[in-house]
Write a protein that holds these residues in place. Structure first.
Motif, PDB file in Angstrom:
ATOM      1  N   SER A 249       0.793  -1.224   0.000  1.00 47.29           N
ATOM      2  CA  SER A 249       0.000   0.000   0.000  1.00 47.29           C
ATOM      3  C   SER A 249       0.828   1.278   0.000  1.00 47.29           C
ATOM      4  CB  SER A 249      -0.926   0.010   1.229  1.00 47.29           C
ATOM      5  OG  SER A 249      -0.164   0.036   2.433  1.00 47.29           O
ATOM      6  N   THR A 250       2.030   1.226   0.586  1.00 46.40           N
ATOM      7  CA  THR A 250       2.800   2.444   0.833  1.00 46.40           C
ATOM      8  C   THR A 250       4.066   2.534  -0.003  1.00 46.40           C
ATOM      9  OG1 THR A 250       1.983   2.364   3.118  1.00 46.40           O
ATOM     10  CG2 THR A 250       3.817   3.853   2.686  1.00 46.40           C
ATOM     11  N   TYR A 251       4.560   1.406  -0.480  1.00 48.97           N
ATOM     12  CA  TYR A 251       5.838   1.400  -1.187  1.00 48.97           C
ATOM     13  C   TYR A 251       5.706   0.727  -2.560  1.00 48.97           C
ATOM     14  CZ  TYR A 251       7.495   2.603   3.478  1.00 48.97           C
ATOM     15  OH  TYR A 251       7.684   3.219   4.688  1.00 48.97           O
ATOM     16  N   PRO A 252       4.874   1.298  -3.429  1.00 50.55           N
ATOM     17  CA  PRO A 252       4.724   0.711  -4.768  1.00 50.55           C
ATOM     18  C   PRO A 252       5.941   1.013  -5.640  1.00 50.55           C
ATOM     19  CG  PRO A 252       3.520   2.775  -4.647  1.00 50.55           C
ATOM     20  CD  PRO A 252       4.047   2.523  -3.257  1.00 50.55           C
ATOM     21  N   GLY A 253       6.114   0.228  -6.657  1.00 51.60           N
ATOM     22  CA  GLY A 253       7.171   0.502  -7.624  1.00 51.60           C
ATOM     23  C   GLY A 253       8.545   0.564  -7.004  1.00 51.60           C
ATOM     24  N   ASP A 254       9.221   1.693  -7.230  1.00 55.10           N
ATOM     25  CA  ASP A 254      10.585   1.860  -6.737  1.00 55.10           C
ATOM     26  C   ASP A 254      10.651   2.467  -5.334  1.00 55.10           C
ATOM     27  OD1 ASP A 254      11.602   0.843  -9.094  1.00 55.10           O
ATOM     28  OD2 ASP A 254      11.727   2.822 -10.051  1.00 55.10           O
ATOM     29  N   GLU A 255       9.505   2.714  -4.709  1.00 54.50           N
ATOM     30  CA  GLU A 255       9.499   3.269  -3.357  1.00 54.50           C
ATOM     31  C   GLU A 255      10.060   2.241  -2.371  1.00 54.50           C
ATOM     32  OE1 GLU A 255       8.525   6.386  -2.368  1.00 54.50           O
ATOM     33  OE2 GLU A 255       8.431   6.818  -4.526  1.00 54.50           O
ATOM     34  N   VAL A 256      10.881   2.698  -1.435  1.00 56.27           N
ATOM     35  CA  VAL A 256      11.495   1.775  -0.473  1.00 56.27           C
ATOM     36  C   VAL A 256      11.387   2.324   0.941  1.00 56.27           C
ATOM     37  CG1 VAL A 256      13.149   0.886  -2.146  1.00 56.27           C
ATOM     38  CG2 VAL A 256      13.780   2.831  -0.707  1.00 56.27           C
ATOM     39  N   MET A 257      11.345   1.408   1.897  1.00 58.98           N
ATOM     40  CA  MET A 257      11.480   1.804   3.301  1.00 58.98           C
ATOM     41  C   MET A 257      12.961   1.723   3.656  1.00 58.98           C
ATOM     42  SD  MET A 257      10.033  -1.455   5.531  1.00 58.98           S
ATOM     43  CE  MET A 257       8.417  -1.537   4.777  1.00 58.98           C
ATOM     44  N   ASP A 258      13.451   2.744   4.317  1.00 54.55           N
ATOM     45  CA  ASP A 258      14.871   2.791   4.644  1.00 54.55           C
ATOM     46  C   ASP A 258      15.211   2.064   5.933  1.00 54.55           C
ATOM     47  OD1 ASP A 258      15.681   4.539   2.435  1.00 54.55           O
ATOM     48  OD2 ASP A 258      14.514   6.067   3.469  1.00 54.55           O
ATOM     49  N   GLY A 259      14.272   2.025   6.878  1.00 55.06           N
ATOM     50  CA  GLY A 259      14.569   1.419   8.163  1.00 55.06           C
ATOM     51  C   GLY A 259      13.331   0.869   8.837  1.00 55.06           C
ATOM     52  N   VAL A 260      13.550  -0.078   9.727  1.00 57.12           N
ATOM     53  CA  VAL A 260      12.467  -0.666  10.524  1.00 57.12           C
ATOM     54  C   VAL A 260      12.929  -0.760  11.974  1.00 57.12           C
ATOM     55  CG1 VAL A 260      10.999  -2.675  10.926  1.00 57.12           C
ATOM     56  CG2 VAL A 260      11.600  -2.025   8.579  1.00 57.12           C
ATOM     57  N   LEU A 261      12.173  -0.140  12.866  1.00 56.24           N
ATOM     58  CA  LEU A 261      12.410  -0.329  14.292  1.00 56.24           C
ATOM     59  C   LEU A 261      11.718  -1.609  14.714  1.00 56.24           C
ATOM     60  CD1 LEU A 261      13.336   0.861  17.112  1.00 56.24           C
ATOM     61  CD2 LEU A 261      10.949   1.593  17.337  1.00 56.24           C
ATOM     62  N   SER A 262      12.492  -2.608  15.085  1.00 62.51           N
ATOM     63  CA  SER A 262      11.934  -3.869  15.576  1.00 62.51           C
ATOM     64  C   SER A 262      12.369  -4.076  17.021  1.00 62.51           C
ATOM     65  CB  SER A 262      12.410  -5.050  14.739  1.00 62.51           C
ATOM     66  OG  SER A 262      12.018  -6.277  15.342  1.00 62.51           O
ATOM     67  N   PRO A 263      11.452  -4.508  17.896  1.00 61.44           N
ATOM     68  CA  PRO A 263      11.801  -4.667  19.305  1.00 61.44           C
ATOM     69  C   PRO A 263      12.579  -5.934  19.617  1.00 61.44           C
ATOM     70  CG  PRO A 263       9.524  -5.299  18.980  1.00 61.44           C
ATOM     71  CD  PRO A 263      10.017  -4.784  17.653  1.00 61.44           C
ATOM     72  N   ASN A 264      12.524  -6.937  18.721  1.00 59.63           N
ATOM     73  CA  ASN A 264      13.337  -8.125  18.981  1.00 59.63           C
ATOM     74  C   ASN A 264      13.747  -8.792  17.671  1.00 59.63           C
ATOM     75  OD1 ASN A 264      11.180  -9.748  18.137  1.00 59.63           O
ATOM     76  ND2 ASN A 264      11.033 -10.900  20.031  1.00 59.63           N
ATOM     77  N   ASP A 265      14.589  -9.783  17.779  1.00 58.88           N
ATOM     78  CA  ASP A 265      15.166 -10.416  16.596  1.00 58.88           C
ATOM     79  C   ASP A 265      14.120 -11.170  15.779  1.00 58.88           C
ATOM     80  OD1 ASP A 265      17.689  -9.468  17.203  1.00 58.88           O
ATOM     81  OD2 ASP A 265      18.331 -11.308  18.218  1.00 58.88           O
ATOM     82  N   THR A 266      13.248 -11.905  16.451  1.00 52.87           N
ATOM     83  CA  THR A 266      12.256 -12.715  15.738  1.00 52.87           C
ATOM     84  C   THR A 266      11.391 -11.841  14.836  1.00 52.87           C
ATOM     85  OG1 THR A 266      12.201 -14.299  17.573  1.00 52.87           O
ATOM     86  CG2 THR A 266      10.387 -14.378  16.013  1.00 52.87           C
ATOM     87  N   LEU A 267      10.921 -10.723  15.372  1.00 52.77           N
ATOM     88  CA  LEU A 267      10.071  -9.836  14.582  1.00 52.77           C
ATOM     89  C   LEU A 267      10.886  -9.097  13.526  1.00 52.77           C
ATOM     90  CD1 LEU A 267       7.646  -8.369  17.283  1.00 52.77           C
ATOM     91  CD2 LEU A 267       7.582 -10.566  16.071  1.00 52.77           C
ATOM     92  N   GLY A 268      12.134  -8.780  13.855  1.00 54.33           N
ATOM     93  CA  GLY A 268      12.999  -8.137  12.868  1.00 54.33           C
ATOM     94  C   GLY A 268      13.228  -9.032  11.663  1.00 54.33           C
ATOM     95  N   ARG A 269      13.461 -10.322  11.912  1.00 45.84           N
ATOM     96  CA  ARG A 269      13.675 -11.250  10.794  1.00 45.84           C
ATOM     97  C   ARG A 269      12.410 -11.397   9.952  1.00 45.84           C
ATOM     98  NH1 ARG A 269      16.145 -14.272  14.890  1.00 45.84           N
ATOM     99  NH2 ARG A 269      14.515 -15.876  14.783  1.00 45.84           N
ATOM    100  N   ALA A 270      11.250 -11.318  10.604  1.00 43.61           N
ATOM    101  CA  ALA A 270       9.991 -11.391   9.851  1.00 43.61           C
ATOM    102  C   ALA A 270       9.855 -10.196   8.918  1.00 43.61           C
ATOM    103  CB  ALA A 270       8.812 -11.449  10.815  1.00 43.61           C
ATOM    104  N   ALA A 271      10.245  -9.018   9.395  1.00 40.83           N
ATOM    105  CA  ALA A 271      10.195  -7.820   8.545  1.00 40.83           C
ATOM    106  C   ALA A 271      11.159  -7.937   7.377  1.00 40.83           C
ATOM    107  CB  ALA A 271      10.508  -6.582   9.382  1.00 40.83           C
ATOM    108  N   ILE A 272      12.364  -8.442   7.664  1.00 42.08           N
ATOM    109  CA  ILE A 272      13.364  -8.615   6.600  1.00 42.08           C
ATOM    110  C   ILE A 272      12.856  -9.598   5.549  1.00 42.08           C
ATOM    111  CG2 ILE A 272      15.655  -9.570   6.094  1.00 42.08           C
ATOM    112  CD1 ILE A 272      16.515  -8.415   8.868  1.00 42.08           C
TER     113      ILE A 272
END
Length: 386
Positions: A249-272
């Motif tokens: 919804s927010t990053y169509p085409g060439d749009e990218v997110m630069d960073g993600v604040l994740s509170p722990n490793d498990t959720l961070g890996r899910a975002a990655i």
């Protein structure tokens, strides 16, 4: 919430040796626990004078992350070394199961309860029973709430953890996305029934909000409130689904997110994983707990950072605290652990004596140094560096 940058400033290589000197890090394997204290560090047994036979009930939550599984084995090892009578149970069935487990421990005459809560707000009845039976209650890693019947809290400085994560995200954006001077990020928070989740989030926002306010950071989805970004049950499937939706919804085409604040490793890996599957460049992603896969990913620079909170240190100090209070010492001192008697409340107006260990940020640059006294993780670093 008070700013605690003084603690964050201490989170350097000195911090690790400080914490390890107090209680030992993960070392070589032992037959029972898979871990052993670092050479020269104290084990649970060294603090066990007069503790033999002490009955301790240890109630742990769901096995949602590696550190909880490790904690169980470490508690077993330290209880055995100190010749304590320990009952250790997980509540994988949820809060109701933990209520029954704690009630049974009280009925069986434990002298101290160490509780890592599934939902810290749901044990009021059982804690009142413990109080009536003169049983000391130690909130372990997660604060127990909606009750005055909590005697002690022992944890890593969770607001400080959040601050470290916020600082790591900013540093990572400058380092990895330095071709820009403004960045787009997304926020992830932990489970709303875990009292630590808001601490992590508030600590991170203490660092990030000024940069959001001045336009340096933009939250692409607009989801900026804890209630919008929290993750029920710390379930990575929920994060991956949410990130998939945000990417579409927010990053169509060439749009990218630069960073993600994740509170722990498990959720961070899910975002990655979500970003990878979308075929987009990897963002700067934070984490916590130094889980095996994330240690490897951090060294390989797939995940930018994690937090080292030596579970061995936390368990060893929790056992020492339990032995001390069971023997009648209401104000024990734990070497290398900060005591805060005012800022942690189990309910409004009821501060709990908090024993706080200091966390440490880990990136690819300092991973070998941070894990030098952790044989298992040092091995992961060496393997990932090949």
């Amino acid at each position: 919430m008070k700013n605690r940058k003084g603690l964050v400033a201490v989170a350097t290589a000195v911090t690790l040796s400080f914490a390890l000197a107090a209680c030992g890090g993960r070392g070589g394997a032992t037959e029972e626990s898979g871990t052993a204290p670092v050479d020269g560090a104290e084990s649970g047994a060294s603090a066990a004078a007069g503790g033999e036979g002490t009955k301790i009930g240890i109630a742990l939550p769901k096995k949602t992350s590696q550190n909880w599984v490790e904690a169980e084995e470490m508690f077993k090892a330290d209880c055995a070394e100190a010749k304590l009578d320990c009952t250790i149970q997980f509540a994988d069935g949820g809060a109701a199961e933990q209520q029954n487990q704690v009630a049974a421990m009280i009925e069986n005459g434990v002298q101290v309860l160490i509780i890592g809560a599934v939902d810290g707000s749901q044990l009021g009845t059982q804690l009142a029973q413990a109080k009536a039976a003169n049983i000391k209650v130690i909130a372990y890693d997660r604060m127990l709430t909606n009750t005055e019947d909590v005697d002690y809290y022992i944890a890593y400085d969770n607001f400080g953890v959040g601050q470290l994560q916020g600082e790591a995200l900013l540093n990572g954006l400058k380092e990895k996305k330095g071709d820009k001077d403004k960045w787009t990020i997304e926020l992830i928070a932990g489970s709303p029934d875990d009292a630590n989740s808001l601490k992590f989030f508030d600590g991170a926002m203490d660092v990030l909000k000024p940069k959001i306010d001045d336009g340096t950071l933009t939250i692409g989805s607009g989801q900026a409130e804890f209630t919008q970004v929290s993750t029920q049950n710390w379930d990575p499937k929920n994060v991956q689904s949410r990130m998939d939706t945000i990417l579409n919804s927010t990053y169509p085409g060439d749009e990218v997110m630069d960073g993600v604040l994740s509170p722990n490793d498990t959720l961070g890996r899910a975002a990655i994983t979500s970003v990878e599957q979308a075929g987009k460049p990897l963002p700067v992603v934070t984490g916590q707990d130094s889980e095996d896969e994330s240690v490897t990913w951090v060294v390989q620079e797939k995940q930018y950072s994690t937090i080292y909170k030596d579970t061995r240190a936390l368990v060893a100090n929790a056992v020492k605290l339990a032995i001390a209070v069971a023997s009648g010492d209401d104000n024990p001192e734990l070497e290398g652990v900060t005591v805060n008697e005012t800022e942690y409340e189990s309910t409004e107006g009821h501060p709990v004596v908090a024993y706080l260990l200091t966390p440490q940020i880990v990136t690819s640059e300092n991973a070998a140094e941070v894990y030098a006294n952790d044989e298992h993780r040092a091995g992961l670093v060496a393997e990932a560096q090949k």
